[in-house]
Design a protein around this motif. Structure first.
Motif, short mmCIF file in Angstrom:
data_model
loop_
_atom_site.label_atom_id
_atom_site.label_comp_id
_atom_site.label_asym_id
_atom_site.label_seq_id
_atom_site.Cartn_x
_atom_site.Cartn_y
_atom_site.Cartn_z
N ASP A 73 0.87 -1.18 0.00
CA ASP A 73 0.00 0.00 0.00
C ASP A 73 0.90 1.23 0.00
O ASP A 73 1.63 1.46 0.98
CB ASP A 73 -0.89 -0.03 1.25
CG ASP A 73 -1.64 1.30 1.42
OD1 ASP A 73 -1.75 2.05 0.42
OD2 ASP A 73 -2.09 1.56 2.54
N PRO A 74 0.91 2.02 -1.08
CA PRO A 74 1.87 3.13 -1.16
C PRO A 74 1.61 4.22 -0.12
O PRO A 74 2.51 5.01 0.18
CB PRO A 74 1.67 3.66 -2.58
CG PRO A 74 0.36 3.17 -3.04
CD PRO A 74 0.05 1.92 -2.26
N GLN A 75 0.39 4.27 0.47
CA GLN A 75 0.11 5.29 1.48
C GLN A 75 0.89 5.01 2.77
O GLN A 75 1.40 5.90 3.42
CB GLN A 75 -1.40 5.32 1.82
CG GLN A 75 -2.18 6.31 0.98
CD GLN A 75 -2.37 5.81 -0.46
OE1 GLN A 75 -2.77 4.68 -0.66
NE2 GLN A 75 -2.05 6.64 -1.44
N THR A 76 0.97 3.75 3.12
CA THR A 76 1.57 3.39 4.41
C THR A 76 2.90 2.66 4.25
O THR A 76 3.63 2.48 5.22
CB THR A 76 0.63 2.45 5.19
OG1 THR A 76 0.43 1.28 4.38
CG2 THR A 76 -0.70 3.11 5.46
N ASN A 77 3.19 2.22 3.03
CA ASN A 77 4.34 1.36 2.79
C ASN A 77 4.30 0.08 3.61
O ASN A 77 5.32 -0.49 3.96
CB ASN A 77 5.66 2.11 3.03
CG ASN A 77 6.07 2.90 1.80
OD1 ASN A 77 5.81 2.44 0.67
ND2 ASN A 77 6.67 4.05 1.99
N CYS A 134 -6.17 -2.24 -2.31
CA CYS A 134 -5.71 -0.96 -1.80
C CYS A 134 -5.57 0.05 -2.94
O CYS A 134 -5.12 -0.32 -4.03
CB CYS A 134 -4.35 -1.10 -1.10
SG CYS A 134 -4.41 -2.11 0.37
N ALA A 135 -5.93 1.34 -2.66
CA ALA A 135 -5.83 2.35 -3.70
C ALA A 135 -4.37 2.49 -4.13
O ALA A 135 -3.49 2.67 -3.29
CB ALA A 135 -6.38 3.67 -3.20
N GLY A 136 -4.13 2.37 -5.43
CA GLY A 136 -2.78 2.56 -5.96
C GLY A 136 -1.80 1.47 -5.56
O GLY A 136 -0.58 1.66 -5.60
N SER A 166 -1.31 -3.11 6.17
CA SER A 166 -1.90 -1.79 6.06
C SER A 166 -3.41 -1.92 6.33
O SER A 166 -3.99 -2.96 6.04
CB SER A 166 -1.66 -1.27 4.65
OG SER A 166 -2.25 -0.01 4.50
N CYS A 206 -5.85 -0.90 4.74
CA CYS A 206 -6.67 -1.11 3.56
C CYS A 206 -6.75 -2.57 3.14
O CYS A 206 -7.58 -2.94 2.32
CB CYS A 206 -6.12 -0.28 2.39
SG CYS A 206 -4.48 -0.82 1.87
#
Lengths: 326, 120
Positions: free
Chosen positions: A267-271, A278-280, A296, A298
């Motif tokens: 998850d690129p938001q949280t790494n 998960c988004a992206g 994460s 998500c």
């Protein structure tokens, strides 16, 4: 990689490696590699030349197969998916590249007969008359494989592959011509049948991943071939106009599949470790054991504990599986 | 023996034909470029410039590889060149694209038989 004109046998492209301009070792001509399943069409073509015994829908037994012969170790070919599939139509055995069914068919017809077909297809190298040769223990160069498939692609007419049309003087006067030669190696009918079967490989078999790259009405025919651990990955394919042979592997015979790598959703938001929802989300390769273990928010698996996240780990897909969807 | 078997359909200085080949077909199926190459191949073959005739036909075949008339024309040149094995297989190649064109097939058959007779 070798690309030829299916009708004239003229070589249109020949690439010897990643550095196409390298003037030394040219893998397309000089490398001799195990051809794996690329030899199977010779077996099926031999079978289909006997219409009283074999048609495209003749049931072939894909049960466990054991071949004993004096002076050679027992031979017990396995299927790629490690399963046996019982009775299958001949065309399906080729489309799915079932080893047990093909080995049974090849030994039923006779290895010598199949090797005679291989010679008629234009392969001059002597292949050893062992049953294991049937499943591609034989080694050939991409150019030799191109010659074999050329004869099928040209409707049973064998034309020696040519890269030079003529040699001329400075003024353009021809000194030597390399004329177009054709020889009818097979009657048209069995070649029509094997071509239909090879179209099935692309339409519904091991090469169906190609469908996302090619228009359906092009009627591409082809065959995939791999050897253990993806040391060699081959594809031979043709349309009415062009024939292409691709080989991928390492010169030192290293496995192309890298066991030390795992593919993990991040998850690129949280790494942190996510999943495809998960988004992206990114699917990234990690050296075994080095991916983040914490999930994460998500990630959709509710209440997952850190220790069970390994279930989301899957083996890195090879380029081969990505293209052909195996 | 073969000297009398020239089958070039063009009138002119060709050796006296034993049998009359069917008139050349230059119908709408050929593109202009291919028709031109075919014509010059016939002129070259009639004048005995057989390698040049074959080269023109090979060039035409690169443009229209499925044109049975081109394969047939090439078979005829091979016959004139005394390359009977190639004459026979090239005529067979023509047949493989001939569909149900019976006149074309009959002429291919004639070439094949002539080539076989010459090889004996």
């Amino acid at each position: 990689m070798v690309v030829t004109d299916t009708q004239s046998g003229e070589v249109q492209a020949l690439v010897g490696g990643r550095d196409a301009r390298y003037r030394g070792y040219n893998r397309a001509v000089d490398a001799a590699r195990p051809v794996g399943s690329l030899l199977k069409p010779a077996i099926y073509l031999t079978a289909l030349s006997e219409p009283a015994r074999y048609t495209l829908i003749t049931p072939i037994d894909d049960g466990p197969f054991l071949w004993k012969s004096r002076g050679a170790p027992d031979w017990q070919p396995q299927n790629y998916d490690k399963k046996f599939h019982g009775m299958v139509p001949l065309r399906v055995a080729l489309a799915q590249s079932y080893n047990a069914a093909t080995a049974r068919l090849g030994t039923e017809i006779g290895v010598e007969k199949v090797l005679a077909t291989v010679r008629k297809l234009g392969v001059e190298r002597e292949l050893r008359p062992f049953a294991s040769t049937l499943l591609g223990a034989a080694e050939m160069s991409p150019l030799e494989v191109a010659q074999l498939y050329q004869t099928i692609a040209a409707g049973g007419f064998r034309s020696p592959l040519r890269a030079i049309r003529e040699v001329t003087t400075q003024e353009g006067r021809p000194l030597q011509r390399y004329a177009l030669k054709v020889e009818q190696a097979f009657a048209p009918e069995p070649v029509i049948l094997i071509t239909a079967a090879l179209q099935g490989v692309v339409r519904e078999g091991t090469a169906q991943g190609l469908k996302s790259f090619l228009p359906a009405d092009i009627g591409a025919a082809g065959k995939t071939g791999t050897t253990d651990d993806q040391r060699d990955a081959w594809f031979a394919g043709f349309t009415g106009d062009h024939l292409a042979i691709v080989w991928i592997g390492y010169d030192d015979n290293r496995a192309a599949q890298t066991d030390g790598i795992e593919q993990v959703w991040i998850d690129p938001q949280t790494n942190l470790r996510g999943d495809s929802q998960c988004a992206g989300a990114l699917e990234l390769p990690f050296m075994q054991g080095s991916a983040p273990r914490e999930r994460s928010p998500c990630a959709t698996v509710a209440g997952a504990v850190v220790d069970t996240v390994d279930t989301t780990v899957k083996k890195a897909k090879s380029w081969w599986e990505r293209v052909f969807g195996r | 023996m073969l000297a009398g078997c020239a089958t070039a359909p063009e009138p002119g200085p060709a050796p006296a034909p034993v049998e009359q080949a069917p008139p050349p077909y230059l119908g709408p199926r050929e593109s202009v470029a291919v028709a031109g190459l075919m014509e010059s191949a016939r002129a070259d073959a009639a004048a005995g410039r057989l390698p040049t005739a074959a080269a023109s036909l090979e060039r035409a075949l690169r443009i229209e590889p499925r044109n049975p008339r081109l394969w047939q024309e090439l078979a005829r040149v091979r016959l004139q060149q005394g390359d009977f094995a190639q004459a026979e297989s090239t005529a067979a190649r023509s047949n493989s694209w001939a569909g149900n064109d019976s006149a074309l097939r009959a002429e291919n058959q004639r070439i094949i038989e002539q080539a076989r007779a010459a090889r004996r």
